[in-house]
Design a protein around this motif. Sequence first.
Motif, PDB file in Angstrom:
ATOM      1  N   ASN A  27       0.601  -1.119   0.101  1.00  0.00           N
ATOM      2  CA  ASN A  27       0.081  -0.150  -0.023  1.00  0.00           C
ATOM      3  C   ASN A  27       0.840   1.205  -0.042  1.00  0.00           C
ATOM      4  OD1 ASN A  27      -1.900   1.987   0.265  1.00  0.00           O
ATOM      5  ND2 ASN A  27      -3.028   1.014   1.997  1.00  0.00           N
ATOM      6  N   LYS A  28       0.776   2.093  -0.863  1.00  0.00           N
ATOM      7  CA  LYS A  28       1.836   3.196  -1.281  1.00  0.00           C
ATOM      8  C   LYS A  28       1.508   4.387  -0.382  1.00  0.00           C
ATOM      9  CE  LYS A  28       3.199   2.251  -5.902  1.00  0.00           C
ATOM     10  NZ  LYS A  28       3.195   2.468  -7.334  1.00  0.00           N
ATOM     11  N   THR A  29       0.257   4.533  -0.005  1.00  0.00           N
ATOM     12  CA  THR A  29      -0.044   5.724   0.808  1.00  0.00           C
ATOM     13  C   THR A  29       0.309   5.248   2.131  1.00  0.00           C
ATOM     14  OG1 THR A  29      -2.267   4.701   1.349  1.00  0.00           O
ATOM     15  CG2 THR A  29      -1.838   6.660  -0.503  1.00  0.00           C
ATOM     16  N   THR A  30       0.454   4.156   2.965  1.00  0.00           N
ATOM     17  CA  THR A  30       0.489   3.716   4.107  1.00  0.00           C
ATOM     18  C   THR A  30       2.188   3.763   4.304  1.00  0.00           C
ATOM     19  OG1 THR A  30       0.460   1.578   3.712  1.00  0.00           O
ATOM     20  CG2 THR A  30      -1.347   2.802   4.974  1.00  0.00           C
ATOM     21  N   SER A  31       2.936   3.298   3.110  1.00  0.00           N
ATOM     22  CA  SER A  31       4.264   3.175   3.446  1.00  0.00           C
ATOM     23  C   SER A  31       5.072   4.529   3.292  1.00  0.00           C
ATOM     24  CB  SER A  31       5.171   2.229   2.118  1.00  0.00           C
ATOM     25  OG  SER A  31       4.632   2.987   0.917  1.00  0.00           O
ATOM     26  N   ARG A  32       4.416   5.322   2.493  1.00  0.00           N
ATOM     27  CA  ARG A  32       4.741   6.833   2.320  1.00  0.00           C
ATOM     28  C   ARG A  32       4.726   7.559   3.689  1.00  0.00           C
ATOM     29  NH1 ARG A  32       2.473   8.981  -2.312  1.00  0.00           N
ATOM     30  NH2 ARG A  32       4.135   7.813  -3.593  1.00  0.00           N
ATOM     31  N   MET A  33       3.449   7.394   4.368  1.00  0.00           N
ATOM     32  CA  MET A  33       3.240   7.953   5.371  1.00  0.00           C
ATOM     33  C   MET A  33       4.179   7.442   6.662  1.00  0.00           C
ATOM     34  SD  MET A  33      -0.850   8.119   5.341  1.00  0.00           S
ATOM     35  CE  MET A  33      -1.064   7.338   6.817  1.00  0.00           C
ATOM     36  N   GLN A  34       4.403   6.049   6.676  1.00  0.00           N
ATOM     37  CA  GLN A  34       5.286   5.619   7.696  1.00  0.00           C
ATOM     38  C   GLN A  34       6.997   6.242   7.401  1.00  0.00           C
ATOM     39  OE1 GLN A  34       5.674   1.275   7.371  1.00  0.00           O
ATOM     40  NE2 GLN A  34       6.907   1.100   9.367  1.00  0.00           N
ATOM     41  N   PHE A  35       7.156   6.326   6.122  1.00  0.00           N
ATOM     42  CA  PHE A  35       8.410   6.897   5.747  1.00  0.00           C
ATOM     43  C   PHE A  35       8.550   8.280   6.190  1.00  0.00           C
ATOM     44  CE2 PHE A  35      11.014   9.455   2.893  1.00  0.00           C
ATOM     45  CZ  PHE A  35      12.415   8.875   3.141  1.00  0.00           C
ATOM     46  N   GLN A  36       7.370   8.899   6.187  1.00  0.00           N
ATOM     47  CA  GLN A  36       7.511  10.678   6.592  1.00  0.00           C
ATOM     48  C   GLN A  36       7.465  10.562   8.310  1.00  0.00           C
ATOM     49  OE1 GLN A  36       7.632  13.278   5.249  1.00  0.00           O
ATOM     50  NE2 GLN A  36       7.880  12.181   2.945  1.00  0.00           N
ATOM     51  N   ARG A  37       6.778   9.701   8.967  1.00  0.00           N
ATOM     52  CA  ARG A  37       6.897   9.539  10.372  1.00  0.00           C
ATOM     53  C   ARG A  37       8.237   9.398  10.684  1.00  0.00           C
ATOM     54  NH1 ARG A  37       3.284   5.326  11.059  1.00  0.00           N
ATOM     55  NH2 ARG A  37       1.744   5.806   9.347  1.00  0.00           N
TER      56      ARG A  37
END
Length: 167
Positions: A27-37
């Motif tokens: 899931n690209k959106t969750t992985s991107r959000m996790q990276f940002q965190r």
Amino acid sequence: MYNGIGLTTPRGSGTSGYVQKNLAYVNKTTSRMQFQRELEAIKANPPKPPKKPNKEILDHEQKRQIEIQLMKFRKKLEEDEIPKEEIDKKIVRAREYLHSCLGEAPLLTEGTSHSKIFKKFEEIKRFEEAFNIDKNYVPGSGFDFEAIEERKKIKLDPSLAKPKNDE
């Protein structure tokens, strides 16, 4: 078919009809959000620079190793039944020689924390020279996208660079 999921009949589909989870889906959106965190956590808590080896402790450990070698040498000479005065002269000469060699090429003892840190710093230094890494490099700066954009703009237009105060 199980709970309305899967094929009504597997015949002709080339599958067994067994329903399983797609483990390759990301899931690209969750992985991107996790990276940002994670990025924000790194920015808020930057990693500490590695500890530098204590030169005095390294010198003391090396001198200690020299004295251990001299004690073994003395014991060997005593077993050979050499007179005590001659043993003392040989030990003094050997001590002078080993201390002079210590200045040229330090002996690194295995297992002590400071010798491991010293070896690690030497390895990092060789690595930086091999890859031509700037001495002012800050760990984690590769993830600071705003700073990267600023450096790109400065490379394109050097007049945007902030003047350095030499006062």
